[in-house]
Design a protein around this motif. Sequence first.
Motif, PDB file in Angstrom:
ATOM      1  N   ALA A  37      22.861 -33.935  21.795  1.00  0.00           N
ATOM      2  CA  ALA A  37      21.656 -34.776  21.629  1.00  0.00           C
ATOM      3  C   ALA A  37      21.013 -35.385  22.875  1.00  0.00           C
ATOM      4  O   ALA A  37      19.771 -35.521  22.933  1.00  0.00           O
ATOM      5  CB  ALA A  37      21.854 -35.739  20.719  1.00  0.00           C
ATOM      6  N   LYS A 125      18.729 -40.504  17.909  1.00  0.00           N
ATOM      7  CA  LYS A 125      18.170 -39.304  17.744  1.00  0.00           C
ATOM      8  C   LYS A 125      16.643 -39.067  17.879  1.00  0.00           C
ATOM      9  O   LYS A 125      15.980 -38.294  18.407  1.00  0.00           O
ATOM     10  CB  LYS A 125      18.866 -38.226  16.870  1.00  0.00           C
ATOM     11  CG  LYS A 125      19.818 -37.650  17.295  1.00  0.00           C
ATOM     12  CD  LYS A 125      20.487 -36.380  16.452  1.00  0.00           C
ATOM     13  CE  LYS A 125      19.368 -35.375  16.216  1.00  0.00           C
ATOM     14  NZ  LYS A 125      19.899 -34.293  15.108  1.00  0.00           N
ATOM     15  N   ALA A 129      13.893 -37.354  20.733  1.00  0.00           N
ATOM     16  CA  ALA A 129      13.067 -36.620  20.100  1.00  0.00           C
ATOM     17  C   ALA A 129      11.553 -36.968  20.684  1.00  0.00           C
ATOM     18  O   ALA A 129      10.980 -36.255  21.224  1.00  0.00           O
ATOM     19  CB  ALA A 129      12.794 -36.561  18.676  1.00  0.00           C
ATOM     20  N   GLU A 132      11.606 -36.667  24.220  1.00  0.00           N
ATOM     21  CA  GLU A 132      11.523 -35.240  24.923  1.00  0.00           C
ATOM     22  C   GLU A 132      10.040 -34.636  24.330  1.00  0.00           C
ATOM     23  O   GLU A 132       9.776 -33.645  25.173  1.00  0.00           O
ATOM     24  CB  GLU A 132      12.304 -34.348  23.845  1.00  0.00           C
ATOM     25  CG  GLU A 132      13.864 -34.413  24.194  1.00  0.00           C
ATOM     26  CD  GLU A 132      15.002 -33.885  23.685  1.00  0.00           C
ATOM     27  OE1 GLU A 132      14.741 -33.371  22.644  1.00  0.00           O
ATOM     28  OE2 GLU A 132      16.136 -33.665  24.328  1.00  0.00           O
ATOM     29  N   GLN A 549       4.608 -37.286  20.173  1.00  0.00           N
ATOM     30  CA  GLN A 549       5.840 -38.165  20.166  1.00  0.00           C
ATOM     31  C   GLN A 549       6.041 -38.768  18.865  1.00  0.00           C
ATOM     32  O   GLN A 549       7.273 -38.701  18.446  1.00  0.00           O
ATOM     33  CB  GLN A 549       5.556 -39.305  21.140  1.00  0.00           C
ATOM     34  CG  GLN A 549       5.910 -38.537  22.627  1.00  0.00           C
ATOM     35  CD  GLN A 549       5.585 -39.765  23.587  1.00  0.00           C
ATOM     36  OE1 GLN A 549       4.691 -39.943  24.260  1.00  0.00           O
ATOM     37  NE2 GLN A 549       6.739 -40.599  23.742  1.00  0.00           N
ATOM     38  N   ALA A 552       7.317 -36.170  16.402  1.00  0.00           N
ATOM     39  CA  ALA A 552       8.671 -35.603  16.849  1.00  0.00           C
ATOM     40  C   ALA A 552       9.746 -36.689  16.496  1.00  0.00           C
ATOM     41  O   ALA A 552      10.758 -36.304  15.942  1.00  0.00           O
ATOM     42  CB  ALA A 552       8.759 -35.594  18.496  1.00  0.00           C
ATOM     43  N   ARG A 553       9.317 -38.037  16.341  1.00  0.00           N
ATOM     44  CA  ARG A 553      10.239 -39.058  16.197  1.00  0.00           C
ATOM     45  C   ARG A 553      10.524 -38.894  14.573  1.00  0.00           C
ATOM     46  O   ARG A 553      11.665 -39.112  14.094  1.00  0.00           O
ATOM     47  CB  ARG A 553       9.890 -40.467  16.437  1.00  0.00           C
ATOM     48  CG  ARG A 553      10.034 -40.666  17.965  1.00  0.00           C
ATOM     49  CD  ARG A 553       9.347 -41.820  18.484  1.00  0.00           C
ATOM     50  NE  ARG A 553       9.654 -43.170  17.805  1.00  0.00           N
ATOM     51  CZ  ARG A 553       8.929 -44.388  18.118  1.00  0.00           C
ATOM     52  NH1 ARG A 553       7.755 -44.206  18.392  1.00  0.00           N
ATOM     53  NH2 ARG A 553       9.470 -45.339  17.674  1.00  0.00           N
ATOM     54  N   ALA A 556      12.547 -35.730  13.589  1.00  0.00           N
ATOM     55  CA  ALA A 556      13.890 -35.835  13.804  1.00  0.00           C
ATOM     56  C   ALA A 556      14.522 -36.745  12.703  1.00  0.00           C
ATOM     57  O   ALA A 556      15.474 -36.595  12.253  1.00  0.00           O
ATOM     58  CB  ALA A 556      14.120 -36.351  15.224  1.00  0.00           C
TER      59      ALA A 556
END
Lengths: 810, 201
Positions: A37, A125, A129, A132, A549, A552-553, A556
């Motif tokens: 991760a 996680k 994410a 990232e 972002q 993505a959060r 995930a």
Amino acid sequence: MSDQNKRVGVFLCECGRRIAPLLDLAGLRQKLQDQDAAATVAIEPFPCLPPGMASMKKIIQDNDINRVVVAGCEARIMLKKLERELAEVGLEQGQIDMVNLRDHVAQVHDLAPEEMAAKGYKLIKAAVAGLEALESTPKELVEWNGPVVILGGGIATYAAAQELVRREIDCIIAVVTDDWEDEIRMLHEHYPGERHYYDRLENIMREVDQSPYVRRITVGNLSKLIGRTGNYQLTFEDMGSELPRVYQAGAVIACLDGQMLNQGTDFGHDGVNVICHTEAEEMIWTRGVPEGKVLFWLNDYEANQSEFVHLSARAAWAMGRYMRDHSPNTQVTIMYNSKMPIPLSAGERKLGRQLGITWVPYDGALRPTVQQGYLTYCDPESHIEQEMPWDKLILSPRRSLGQEVTKVAQVMGLDVREGEFLEQKHAKVRPEMQGREETFLAGSARYPCDLHEALRQGRRAAAKTAELVLKAKAGELYAPRMVCVVDTSKCIGCGLCKEICDCGGIEPVEGHGGGIPRHVDPLVCTGGGTCAAACPYHALTLQNNTLAQREARVAALARDLAPGEAIAFGCAWGGLAAADNAGVKGLKYSPGTYMLGVSCIGQIDPSVMARALLEGSPGVLLIGCPPEECHHSYGVDHTWSRVNMIRKLLEFSGMDRRRVALAHSDLNQPEEYIKTVESFERLMAELGPIEQTPENLEKLQGIYATVNNPRVRWVIGATMRRPWEDVYPGNQRNALAFDQDLLGILMEEFVRERVTRILQTEKRPMKLPELAGAIKEEPELVRESLHEMVSEGVIGRLHKDGVAYYVLRT
Amino acid sequence: MIEFKINDQPVEAQAGWTVLDTARQYGIHIPTLCHHEAVEPSGNCRLCVVELRDGDWSKVVISCMYPVQDGLQVYTDSDRVKNVRRWILEMLLSECPASSEIQRLAQEYGVEQTRFAIHDPEEDCILCGLCVRTCKEVVGVSAISMVGRGVHKVIGTPYMMPSDACVACGSCVTVCPTGAMRRRLDLVRGEPKTRMAHSAV
């Protein structure tokens, strides 16, 4: 450190006994490592203390880490310290995220350590994410172009200029007259009864006048102000026939004095014997102190301005004192409402007794009546109506903004409301934020005050501005990293963002508006991001904290959720803070809600909510501030509109409307927060997950596409609460009609987006029944949409054997 | 590298660390109230006392501000330390008997009741000033401060009126070790209806 190579480090905190034994940290690290991760995972006893910080910095440097998740405690309290410390190893704001393992997991649930770790794993996680997906921006220097311009002609101009001069900062003062001594002569029109202060004021004015840092210009009113902090362009009306005068400025300070109006005839005002404070001053100036009985009547209560009575009382006292000092044959009496306290110090009272100035209270229940030579009033002690004789009756003035000040304030873009002064009650976010009136506004037009206070405001505004100027001079004035930025290639200049933004950071690139791209003043933007979530074209983004972002959060997190679990967003001023405080108090609640923190609930683009549902979350709970308490431009009100839209789309899709909900939470009421969360969890358990059938997925895809559709976003933007609206949702008179229209538009776009998607995926010409079947909607409804899309040229129509086929145009 | 011993266990530290930092790094528990990692230590509550021994001689110091030195002999749970902590807790118990956190700690150290006079049985604030430091160092606004001196000292805003400087972030409530700030918050930020509209009355 290159952005292409995103390496996230996760640091798990033991926090003494508060996380480690309750949550299986070793297992959690193992799982994060097994799942690959993050680039590195480490457990620290206390990452926030010097030993832990040193070890963390070493790991970051050794492993080339450029994104960090610290899983420990509240970001609200600890993130600043981490940012400050980790800046040494090259991490910027936005590259560090925190997960509150302690107060959102370990302290609040009754779970086995392994189950706690499983919850922590999902939250971490999601944070990873999000990081990232971060495209970190480089540091941006704020361009500083020009001196400080102090305009408005208020007396605070000189205090502000003095403060700047003492710091050796260049400034231009825009005033009405060439000679400062004239200004003192006119000062009593704005600040009567301040004569005792004039010597000191003259010293200030002289210092400013003689300073080489000050340039004095005599111009008309401000007629145009454009630009942003560091780079303003001001245009003044010229009093002569020359062209308008234009100046470049780094910062603008407005010193505006309110106006003193005379009372009307309802108080017996005649300008001769019954006069107001300003006229009394004028009289003392020109004709000297009158002899005989001078009566001050503090009639502010009767004039409905009781909030300023202390100012009138101080002015009356100062004038009375001057009269007694200069004319032994003058008797001074001050009549005041018995409700008000006399604003004098003990020393002043003593002096007043020595001078023989009498303060006489009257019962405010009976309005005193002005008669020739007498003022009738009711004595509050004996309740007998008494008569107070006078030769000169001096009334309090009526305080107002004044027309010229109003004009200047409007040009400056301040929120000018009828019958109100300029002081605004903005919610506060960052103390260093520049957009607040104490940085640029001084004088009694802001709120009626005495001369001393006006000068103090001027000094304060100048001191705050000076901080910026000195930083800019030193080349250290950087734009905050988490502010909105506009992609000018996408912006069409619709102005929606400026309309809904309360912080006032959004301005057209040039001119007054129209179809011109906007830009954001980074020193004024609060970083709330509701404007970005409203932009129909996604031209506005909250940099280093973007929509991508947040998507993505949730993506995930949603993919990892077990049945019965759901996603919640909490804002740092409401939901998140309440969740933190629940943990601090050690309250226990059920563990099915996964809290993601945001700085304002208004950041949550509807596309984030749609994405959460699409990726498998059974619902989304948005917990913002209590109504009317949003810190960022009504973000919580705007979220209401967004939630409402998603709910309508859910209903079109045959899903339960309640899956997306907005809640309000006060940070000091963690018990209420728990009720909110548990009630939503029960609802989620009752509704169950959204079945992942192809049909449902198609619909959720449709919802996702619809909420990103510019037309829909525009219409939703139109419903959002404007800063000048007193309540949400604006005018209820049209709310229902609007809602029905909105429903129609949503349905239309929902069908169109889905048809487009089907045509995109199928990549072949399709017949109407096929299309209607694919999206399970009435053929009539689909036909209508298809016709429109054809006429707009979005899709093409072919005929084969007399049957119409539709195909996507590329 | 500085080497010394905590409870006879050899530990290593770096210049600039405190005894408390080092102990926590090695997982040695020292109770604290006014210490918070986000702000500078202030040494107000004295609960983090430890004993430093040097041969027959020993002294009691607060670990949260005591800088590490080579050769220190630190004892975090010796009889002398426990005794000092009992005294502190007994005094705290008289000062703020309503705080459940203080009661819990007192019980842990076997303090059942206090011999000192209880002035206010409802009091729960230990006046450690952590909220004041957080407001200043973390939030950056200094809306609250210590008001008054000696026995009259309280946490409050200027003139005990809702503060215009307060941003209503609630950080003080979150860091408060005894939960005392909770009922004081509304005095600082104002009532909900006026919170966003502190006027210059």
